[in-house]
Design a protein around this motif. Sequence first.
Motif, PDB file in Angstrom:
ATOM      1  N   SER A   1       0.831  -1.217   0.000  1.00  0.00           N
ATOM      2  CA  SER A   1       0.000   0.000   0.000  1.00  0.00           C
ATOM      3  C   SER A   1       0.858   1.257   0.000  1.00  0.00           C
ATOM      4  N   LEU A   2       1.805   1.276  -0.888  1.00  0.00           N
ATOM      5  CA  LEU A   2       2.757   2.383  -0.920  1.00  0.00           C
ATOM      6  C   LEU A   2       2.084   3.703  -1.279  1.00  0.00           C
ATOM      7  N   LYS A   3       2.594   4.764  -0.671  1.00  0.00           N
ATOM      8  CA  LYS A   3       2.079   6.099  -0.882  1.00  0.00           C
ATOM      9  C   LYS A   3       3.188   6.993  -1.454  1.00  0.00           C
ATOM     10  N   PRO A   4       2.823   8.057  -2.138  1.00  0.00           N
ATOM     11  CA  PRO A   4       3.853   8.976  -2.650  1.00  0.00           C
ATOM     12  C   PRO A   4       4.798   9.480  -1.562  1.00  0.00           C
ATOM     13  N   GLU A   5       4.287   9.649  -0.356  1.00  0.00           N
ATOM     14  CA  GLU A   5       5.132  10.128   0.734  1.00  0.00           C
ATOM     15  C   GLU A   5       6.144   9.095   1.216  1.00  0.00           C
ATOM     16  N   ASP A   6       6.062   7.865   0.700  1.00  0.00           N
ATOM     17  CA  ASP A   6       7.075   6.850   1.019  1.00  0.00           C
ATOM     18  C   ASP A   6       8.311   6.996   0.124  1.00  0.00           C
ATOM     19  N   THR A   7       8.226   7.879  -0.859  1.00  0.00           N
ATOM     20  CA  THR A   7       9.352   8.089  -1.763  1.00  0.00           C
ATOM     21  C   THR A   7      10.569   8.577  -1.002  1.00  0.00           C
ATOM     22  N   ALA A   8      11.681   7.854  -1.155  1.00  0.00           N
ATOM     23  CA  ALA A   8      12.913   8.184  -0.434  1.00  0.00           C
ATOM     24  C   ALA A   8      14.003   7.202  -0.851  1.00  0.00           C
ATOM     25  N   VAL A   9      15.205   7.480  -0.416  1.00  0.00           N
ATOM     26  CA  VAL A   9      16.271   6.480  -0.475  1.00  0.00           C
ATOM     27  C   VAL A   9      16.196   5.669   0.808  1.00  0.00           C
ATOM     28  N   TYR A  10      16.154   4.366   0.661  1.00  0.00           N
ATOM     29  CA  TYR A  10      16.032   3.470   1.805  1.00  0.00           C
ATOM     30  C   TYR A  10      17.384   2.818   2.084  1.00  0.00           C
ATOM     31  N   TYR A  11      17.736   2.819   3.368  1.00  0.00           N
ATOM     32  CA  TYR A  11      19.008   2.268   3.815  1.00  0.00           C
ATOM     33  C   TYR A  11      18.779   1.180   4.854  1.00  0.00           C
ATOM     34  N   CYS A  12      19.582   0.147   4.801  1.00  0.00           N
ATOM     35  CA  CYS A  12      19.601  -0.787   5.926  1.00  0.00           C
ATOM     36  C   CYS A  12      20.849  -0.490   6.750  1.00  0.00           C
ATOM     37  N   ALA A  13      20.779  -0.844   8.005  1.00  0.00           N
ATOM     38  CA  ALA A  13      21.876  -0.544   8.911  1.00  0.00           C
ATOM     39  C   ALA A  13      21.931  -1.574  10.027  1.00  0.00           C
ATOM     40  N   ARG A  14      23.118  -1.759  10.570  1.00  0.00           N
ATOM     41  CA  ARG A  14      23.318  -2.687  11.676  1.00  0.00           C
ATOM     42  C   ARG A  14      23.548  -1.910  12.967  1.00  0.00           C
ATOM     43  N   HIS A  15      22.837  -2.333  14.017  1.00  0.00           N
ATOM     44  CA  HIS A  15      22.995  -1.691  15.325  1.00  0.00           C
ATOM     45  C   HIS A  15      24.449  -1.777  15.774  1.00  0.00           C
ATOM     46  N   GLU A  16      24.897  -0.771  16.488  1.00  0.00           N
ATOM     47  CA  GLU A  16      26.311  -0.704  16.855  1.00  0.00           C
ATOM     48  C   GLU A  16      26.712  -1.745  17.895  1.00  0.00           C
ATOM     49  N   SER A  17      25.744  -2.285  18.634  1.00  0.00           N
ATOM     50  CA  SER A  17      26.064  -3.231  19.703  1.00  0.00           C
ATOM     51  C   SER A  17      25.355  -4.559  19.484  1.00  0.00           C
ATOM     52  N   ALA A  18      26.100  -5.635  19.690  1.00  0.00           N
ATOM     53  CA  ALA A  18      25.496  -6.959  19.590  1.00  0.00           C
ATOM     54  C   ALA A  18      24.477  -7.168  20.694  1.00  0.00           C
ATOM     55  N   TYR A  19      23.448  -7.910  20.380  1.00  0.00           N
ATOM     56  CA  TYR A  19      22.408  -8.297  21.349  1.00  0.00           C
ATOM     57  C   TYR A  19      21.801  -7.075  22.049  1.00  0.00           C
ATOM     58  N   SER A  20      21.606  -6.036  21.318  1.00  0.00           N
ATOM     59  CA  SER A  20      21.070  -4.804  21.886  1.00  0.00           C
ATOM     60  C   SER A  20      19.978  -4.219  21.000  1.00  0.00           C
ATOM     61  N   GLU A  21      18.973  -3.656  21.653  1.00  0.00           N
ATOM     62  CA  GLU A  21      17.931  -2.894  20.981  1.00  0.00           C
ATOM     63  C   GLU A  21      17.920  -1.457  21.504  1.00  0.00           C
ATOM     64  N   TYR A  22      19.010  -1.079  22.126  1.00  0.00           N
ATOM     65  CA  TYR A  22      19.078   0.229  22.762  1.00  0.00           C
ATOM     66  C   TYR A  22      18.861   1.342  21.760  1.00  0.00           C
ATOM     67  N   ARG A  23      17.846   2.126  22.001  1.00  0.00           N
ATOM     68  CA  ARG A  23      17.503   3.261  21.155  1.00  0.00           C
ATOM     69  C   ARG A  23      17.548   2.888  19.671  1.00  0.00           C
ATOM     70  N   TRP A  24      16.978   1.770  19.353  1.00  0.00           N
ATOM     71  CA  TRP A  24      17.087   1.284  17.983  1.00  0.00           C
ATOM     72  C   TRP A  24      16.213   2.050  16.988  1.00  0.00           C
ATOM     73  N   ASP A  25      15.525   3.045  17.477  1.00  0.00           N
ATOM     74  CA  ASP A  25      14.800   3.924  16.579  1.00  0.00           C
ATOM     75  C   ASP A  25      15.607   5.187  16.254  1.00  0.00           C
TER      76      ASP A  25
END
Length: 127
Positions: free
Chosen positions: A85-109
């Motif tokens: 259900s993509l919308k025009p406002e979803d237009t962007a460059v999308y990046y994947c990234a790895r959290h800096e710490s193993a086994y952590s969800e700290y501030r993952w947003d």
Amino acid sequence: QVQLVESGGGLVQAGGSLRLSCAASDRAFSNYAMGWFRQAPGKEREVVAAISWGGGNTYYVDSVKGRFAISRDNAKNTVYLQMNSLKPEDTAVYYCARHESAYSEYRWDRHYQYYDWGQGTQVTVSS
């Protein structure tokens, strides 16, 4: 340093779907939370979704809840982002990234909690 390679972006009409993939070169992939981020022209980079190292916990920004789904296959060292259900406002460059710490969800947003980034893939949604 791990290499992350995104694929699957493209041009789609509003209401359509795309599936992004991000392949990691590091065998330690399964030890880290992964995130998908996006950046539109003139805007700050924002989190789209994140997934814990085992895949049992996920996070979504409010604007994509119910439309996007993040998943991972640790056997393939790959994380996915299914976008429906993509919308025009979803237009962007999308990046994947790895959290800096193993086994952590700290501030993952927060983008600054991620150390390794892919090169990005363009997603364009036409109205």
